[in-house]
Write a protein that holds these residues in place. Structure first.
Motif, PDB file in Angstrom:
ATOM      1  N   ALA A  56      21.916  11.598  63.662  1.00 55.57           N
ATOM      2  CA  ALA A  56      21.466  11.691  62.478  1.00 55.57           C
ATOM      3  C   ALA A  56      20.713  13.202  62.452  1.00 55.57           C
ATOM      4  CB  ALA A  56      20.697  10.685  61.677  1.00 55.57           C
ATOM      5  N   PRO A  57      21.029  13.949  61.194  1.00 54.64           N
ATOM      6  CA  PRO A  57      20.373  15.215  60.838  1.00 54.64           C
ATOM      7  C   PRO A  57      18.975  15.222  60.507  1.00 54.64           C
ATOM      8  CG  PRO A  57      21.601  14.326  58.834  1.00 54.64           C
ATOM      9  CD  PRO A  57      21.720  13.294  60.008  1.00 54.64           C
ATOM     10  N   GLU A 112       6.808  15.436  51.896  1.00 55.22           N
ATOM     11  CA  GLU A 112       7.610  14.630  51.240  1.00 55.22           C
ATOM     12  C   GLU A 112       8.646  14.843  50.533  1.00 55.22           C
ATOM     13  OE1 GLU A 112       5.492  11.058  49.854  1.00 55.22           O
ATOM     14  OE2 GLU A 112       4.251  10.828  51.392  1.00 55.22           O
ATOM     15  N   ALA A 113       8.136  16.112  49.969  1.00 52.97           N
ATOM     16  CA  ALA A 113       9.116  16.772  48.850  1.00 52.97           C
ATOM     17  C   ALA A 113      10.528  17.208  49.669  1.00 52.97           C
ATOM     18  CB  ALA A 113       8.562  17.894  48.242  1.00 52.97           C
ATOM     19  N   ALA A 114      10.289  17.465  51.211  1.00 57.51           N
ATOM     20  CA  ALA A 114      11.313  17.997  51.952  1.00 57.51           C
ATOM     21  C   ALA A 114      12.076  16.811  52.501  1.00 57.51           C
ATOM     22  CB  ALA A 114      10.801  18.923  52.912  1.00 57.51           C
ATOM     23  N   ALA A 134      14.325  20.933  57.410  1.00 52.66           N
ATOM     24  CA  ALA A 134      13.040  20.977  57.135  1.00 52.66           C
ATOM     25  C   ALA A 134      12.056  21.273  58.261  1.00 52.66           C
ATOM     26  CB  ALA A 134      12.133  19.817  56.361  1.00 52.66           C
ATOM     27  N   LEU A 135      12.710  21.320  59.703  1.00 51.67           N
ATOM     28  CA  LEU A 135      11.967  21.384  60.781  1.00 51.67           C
ATOM     29  C   LEU A 135      11.043  22.782  60.798  1.00 51.67           C
ATOM     30  CD1 LEU A 135      11.088  20.855  63.767  1.00 51.67           C
ATOM     31  CD2 LEU A 135      13.314  21.921  64.528  1.00 51.67           C
ATOM     32  N   VAL A 195      13.041  25.301  52.831  1.00 49.57           N
ATOM     33  CA  VAL A 195      13.629  24.217  53.555  1.00 49.57           C
ATOM     34  C   VAL A 195      15.324  24.444  53.166  1.00 49.57           C
ATOM     35  CG1 VAL A 195      13.940  21.716  53.450  1.00 49.57           C
ATOM     36  CG2 VAL A 195      11.943  22.666  52.944  1.00 49.57           C
ATOM     37  N   ALA A 196      15.880  24.277  54.439  1.00 48.97           N
ATOM     38  CA  ALA A 196      17.420  24.493  54.295  1.00 48.97           C
ATOM     39  C   ALA A 196      17.939  23.262  53.728  1.00 48.97           C
ATOM     40  CB  ALA A 196      17.909  24.534  55.578  1.00 48.97           C
TER      41      ALA A 196
END
Length: 948
Positions: free
Chosen positions: A64-65, A110-112, A136-137, A500-501
């Motif tokens: 999973a991503p 949480e937004a990410a 988001a890492l 955030v990508a």
């Protein structure tokens, strides 16, 4: 490593027949060899260490991503000095309060799309976890590095005071439970004053009051340096990619002092010690305890297995004698709680009401002594080991969180110097002999024990005075925080959070459908990440099949399914289940009764055969029925002693009315109903509700439909429905007109009041298109960042947490708000809850842009994190079936959420989330709350625990 040997602190009602563990007349079911199962558990990893000492472990899992970010600091409550107990945990709370470059950690994460954004503290460590979309890492590592290296410029007296109040309410919440003071007494009895594992992680109230801003700064400087850290990254990441990112965010943080090492040896008591305490509990509990060796000791695994045989297996020695056989106890348990330098070994018994405690204790001691003297059988060792290995295989599904692969690797390195220590433990399990278990038990349980008996009565101990260093009675308590001003300045120049990508869309598994030859529907979502299968056989029944008049009937019938069939005794069921590494459970929700199973893929066919016998052929043996009824009555008494249990029992009749199928006290039922049930009535209940034409199978895991259908046909296809028509539940019965009122249940000596506010909404669960309401509920009360939690916990510090919910039922939905609050703020908390709900519903405080982004785009980003495990997918599919949603509902959610704007959320709040006509249940000490409640100017009713 994941502590899969840790025993639960609470008792389990493990039920079976009255024969000993060695009496297993049925032939052993064919099960995969333990050594083969161990080979299935593999977590490949790479490590690297920065010049400043930060060590990173990377495990690649591309299913999973997303990436699990797990960070462990080598400091816990065992490092606290005298007068500062509870400080490591208090500091963990402060770490979420923002840093020099981050105002609030939870909002951007949480937004990410982060899930499992949390932290925890125990004796040996403090950890912080979040599972984020791959894109988001960078953000997650920026934030973790910012609070590691750039925290002190943002820690203020105001933040300390607020989090101190939150932690104190967390302590009150634990202390307020039945048996809530036991942990303090056990550690006091087992360990001398000053031993690092003696004081509780939550600490004492006096020490929490004494914690100052200067203490905070010193704790950070002494312990929170990169050379004291293990960072684990597990998921859609590899070491080559991770190294430059970790170097970028953490590389400039300087190394600091090494966390001081503490001496913390196990303690052998000079002689047996016995103590008693009275408490507001329903039954007498007897606990026998010892300390044991460090986690890496050669005896750690044998002790875990030995105690599991004693009281952890469903077929355990204590269960066989005390619960099933001689029926001296209503529940028993035993286990090993492992830590880096010490092991807490414990056996526990809840004495059956009416039984002479001395008689029960004598047999309790005899069973323990027999196992210590003779050791377990080879079959017992194999079954216990198989359960542990099966549990570890299940843990491979999650990359992050408190028990996923990242935590497993990090704990192995932290405690044993080897991320793969979990593998050494599993190999030790596979090779373990009964003689090794016997010898370990003799070495450690052959020593003098500490015995604590908790007797029903008035609570005489004060939890506020417990949990500290242990010499509080001989030295003056620490002075409260003097709140001396401390200059707060930035550590370094500002840093900018990275963008955030884009996040990949959720890939929810495709669902295949089939039908058995007798008409039972089958839905399968194939997932091959781990060699396990999760399955549910669901019937259209549930507690709604009882209503108020028969409350407890359905759930007792379901509980008895595992207490023996027409061809297997209860013990044979337990033994076979353990040998297969399967977990079969039965239970009820409001609308459904379900038999669930988690099985190793290699053992699916024999596991299904066992499950089929349990579901289809219960014996309802009179002796077993009588015993389980006694245990259920004890469980009801436990609910009536628990403030949460009392509130839960009160709410159904209050808001739905006893005429409605949802208007009962809950699954446990009423004592009078339970007492009147007979084997014949229970068998009739089974025939009426558990039948193939009310059933469906939902399956998730490593199996194909071509493999699954023949196995189900073999075990269920000859099952035919009875001649009687299918039973029907009338969910259209009118509910009482909602009305604002207070319902007070007196619970003396409670340091907190439990609040439950509820009313029935004018809509049902099967009405579609209500996602805007779900999001409005997230804004007001569901989740850490909700308005109610931000106000009552983070701003006021009156509670450890508050939540609102919308029941996911077929019929009329219920709006609920639940929170325990400190007693002196009971009325103030009610006012604040009503004010916040009114401001949202009436339009005075409409949803803002940050909230809108969090509950729409943030939820979309979090979807891949929400279905990591077979169990999560199974739960989603079952909910879809219950509420009439399509199989691909979860895949449609991004489109649905993107179409919801602020106006839709505000409109849903105005229509459904008004506090008007909420019934407000308060469970607390009337001596402390009555005068407060009178100021609310609401009609007040009083209930007693005995009425519920």
């Amino acid at each position: 490593m994941r502590r899969f040997f840790t025993a639960a602190a609470l008792p389990l009602a493990l039920l079976a027949s009255s024969v000993t563990a060695q009496d297993t007349p049925r032939p052993a079911a064919e099960a995969a060899p333990l050594a083969e199962l161990v080979q299935e558990v593999e977590i490949p990893f790479e490590t690297f260490t920065l010049p400043n000492g930060l060590t990173t472990i990377v495990h690649t899992d591309r299913k999973a991503p997303l990436v699990g970010v797990t960070i462990y600091y080598r400091v816990g409550s065992k490092h606290e000095p005298r007068g500062r107990t509870g400080f490591a945990h208090l500091f963990e709370h402060l770490m979420f309060g923002g840093s020099e470059n981050v105002e609030n950690f939870d909002i951007p994460l949480e937004a990410a799309g982060s899930t499992s954004t949390n932290g925890s503290t125990w004796y040996d460590r403090t950890n912080y976890v979040e599972t984020v979309p791959t894109g988001a890492l960078d953000l997650a590592l920026f934030m973790e590095s910012d609070r590691m290296g750039y925290l002190l410029g943002a820690v203020t007296q105001d933040k300390l005071d607020k989090q101190r109040s939150v932690v104190q309410n967390e302590k009150r919440q634990g202390d307020n439970q039945p048996y809530g003071l036991v942990e303090y007494k056990l550690s006091d009895g087992l360990l001398p004053v000053g031993h690092p594992y003696r004081h509780s992680t939550i600490g004492s109230m006096a020490d929490l009051e004494a914690a100052s801003l200067a203490d905070v700064r010193q704790w950070f400087t002494d312990n929170y340096a990169p050379n004291n850290v293990v960072l684990a990254l597990a998921g859609d990441i590899d070491a080559a990619t991770a190294r430059p990112i970790v170097q970028h965010w953490f590389g400039e943080i300087p190394a600091g002092p090494e966390v001081r090492k503490v001496a913390a040896e196990p303690v052998t008591l000079a002689a047996p010690v016995r103590e008693e305490m009275t408490d507001q509990v329903p039954v007498t509990r007897v606990i026998r305890a010892w300390t044991g060796p460090e986690l890496t000791s050669p005896d750690a695994v044998p002790l875990a297995v030995g105690l599991h045989v004693l009281g952890g297996l469903a077929s355990s020695r204590l269960d066989n004698v005390l619960v099933r056989g001689e029926q001296l106890a209503v529940s028993v348990t035993a286990g090993a709680q492992q830590h880096e330098q010490i092991n807490f070994l414990q056996a526990q018994m809840d004495v059956k009401p009416g039984v002479d405690r001395a008689v029960a204790e004598k047999r309790f001691d005899e069973v323990i002594a027999e196992l210590v003297a003779e050791g377990p059988t080879e079959d017992e060792v194999t079954r216990a080991a198989t359960q542990f290995v099966s549990s570890q295989i299940g843990a491979l599904e999650e990359v992050g969180g408190f028990s996923g692969k990242g935590a497993t690797l990090a704990e192995g390195l932290l405690y044993a110097g080897n991320p793969a220590h979990y593998k050494a433990e599993l190999e030790r399990l596979a090779a373990l002999t009964p003689a090794q278990v016997r010898e370990a038990l003799q070495r450690w349980l052959g020593r003098p024990s500490y015995t604590l008996a908790v007797i029903p009565g008035e609570r005489t101990e004060d939890g506020a005075l417990m949990g500290g260093w242990g010499d509080e009675g001989t030295v003056p308590p620490p002075e409260p925080d003097p709140k001396i001003p401390v200059e707060v300045t930035r550590t370094a120049s500002p840093r900018q959070a990275p963008p955030v990508a884009p996040v990949a869309e959720l890939t929810f598994p495709a669902v295949e459908h089939a039908r058995l030859s007798n008409g039972i529907e089958v839905a399968l979502a194939r997932r091959t990440a781990v060699p396990k299968v999760s399955l549910a056989l669901t019937f259209d029944a549930g507690t709604a099949a009882d209503g108020a008049a028969r409350a407890g009937t359905q759930s007792l019938m379901m509980e008895l399914l595992k207490e023996g069939t027409t061809s297997r005794s209860a013990l044979e069921i337990a033994v076979e289940e353990e040998r297969l590494g399967a977990s079969i459970g039965t239970g009820t929700t409001t609308d459904s009764s379900t038999v669930t199973m988690t099985a190793l893929a290699a053992n699916l066919v024999p596991s299904l055969e066992l499950m089929a016998d349990i579901a289809r052929n219960p014996a309802f043996d009179p002796a077993e029925v009588a015993r389980v009824k006694d245990q259920r009555l004890a469980a009801i008494a436990q609910e009536q002693a628990d403030p949460r249990g009392l509130a839960s029992r009160a709410v159904g009749p209050l808001v739905y009315g006893e005429a409605h199928p949802y208007g009962s006290v809950g699954a446990s039922g009423k004592p009078a109903v339970i007492q009147a049930l007979t084997p014949e009535r229970l068998a009739g209940e089974h025939r009426k509700w558990l039948r193939p034409d009310t059933a469906r199978f939902t399956v998730v895991g490593d199996v194909t439909m071509a493999e699954l259908l023949p196995a189900l046909e073999r075990t269920f296809a000859d099952w035919t429905p009875p001649a009687e028509p299918k039973p029907v539940k009338n969910l259209t019965v009118p509910t009482p007109q909602p009305a604002r009122k207070l319902v007070v249940i007196d619970r003396p000596n409670s340091p907190q009041s439990v609040l439950l506010l509820a009313r029935v909404l004018p809509l049902t669960g099967t009405q579609q298109g209500r996602e805007a309401l779900d999001l409005a509920n997230e804004v007001i009360g569901s989740g850490f960042l909700s308005r109610l939690n931000m106000q009552l916990r983070e701003e006021k510090g009156w509670t450890y947490g508050i939540s609102s919910s919308l029941s996911g039922v077929v019929g009329p939905r219920r709006l609920s708000v639940f929170t325990p609050v400190q007693s002196d703020r009971t009325a103030d908390s009610i006012r604040l809850i009503l004010e916040q709900m009114e401001a949202f519903a009436a339009g005075g405080q409409r949803v803002n842009e940050t909230e809108l982004q969090r509950v729409t785009d943030g939820n979309i980003r979090a979807l891949p994190n929400s279905f990591q495990t077979n169990g999560q997918v199974l739960g989603a599919l079952m909910t879809n079936q219950l509420l009439g949603r399509p199989d691909d509902y979860q895949s449609r959610l991004p489109e649905i959420y993107r179409a919801i704007d602020a106006q839709a959320i505000d409109s849903a709040a105005g229509q459904y989330l008004s506090p008007e006509n909420l019934a407000i249940i308060v469970v607390g000490d009337r001596k402390q709350i009555d005068e407060q409640l009178e100021t609310l100017d609401m009609p007040i009713e009083y209930l007693s625990a005995e009425e519920l």
